[in-house]
Scaffold this active site. Sequence first.
Site, PDB file in Angstrom:
ATOM      1  N   GLU A   1       0.693  -1.299   0.092  1.00 46.34           N
ATOM      2  CA  GLU A   1       0.057  -0.513  -0.086  1.00 46.34           C
ATOM      3  C   GLU A   1       0.918   0.937   0.125  1.00 46.34           C
ATOM      4  OE1 GLU A   1      -2.261  -3.578   1.171  1.00 46.34           O
ATOM      5  OE2 GLU A   1      -0.403  -2.849   2.234  1.00 46.34           O
ATOM      6  N   HIS A   5       9.848  14.146  10.075  1.00 46.07           N
ATOM      7  CA  HIS A   5      11.532  14.864   9.164  1.00 46.07           C
ATOM      8  C   HIS A   5      11.215  15.045   8.090  1.00 46.07           C
ATOM      9  CE1 HIS A   5      14.318  13.534  12.676  1.00 46.07           C
ATOM     10  NE2 HIS A   5      13.273  14.844  13.139  1.00 46.07           N
TER      11      HIS A   5
END
Length: 160
Positions: free
Chosen positions: A79, A106
């Site tokens: 996915e 991040h």
Amino acid sequence: MTGVRVHIASDHAAFELKQHLVQHLGEAGHEVVDHGPEAYDALDDYPDFCIPAALGVRADVRAGVEALGVVLGGSGNGEQLAANRVPGIRAALAWSLQTAQLARQHNDAHVVSVGARMHSVDDATAIVDAFLATPFSGDERHQRRLDLMTAWEAEHLTER
């Protein structure tokens, strides 16, 4: 982060988790866009649902709408790969609260992928909630790295 539009999709292995998350996220104040499947089908193909979910996130982000995505499968690997096929989308596989938070902090990930066979419903829900609640840090070093990937993508990939 409350009130964000969440594009969600799954395959058969995560169909029940998706149904749970659609309700949970709606109750938490998010606008949920369910890209399917609409019913359990053991032979369905996750790209048919995950790619449209990623396209929905990309369209919303480009239109200035605050949107993120959630794609779900047995492991979450396929996915995530499907969502990452959409140019401009960064999808991250999260297997803990920390990986979900770091994907946003991040990497400014647009989509989180979670494996329904890897986690309890409660743990998977907590991972998704952590992803949605965590903002991008905006730190220069992180933005610089994202800009490098975006520049490479613009030079080497064509829109489909």
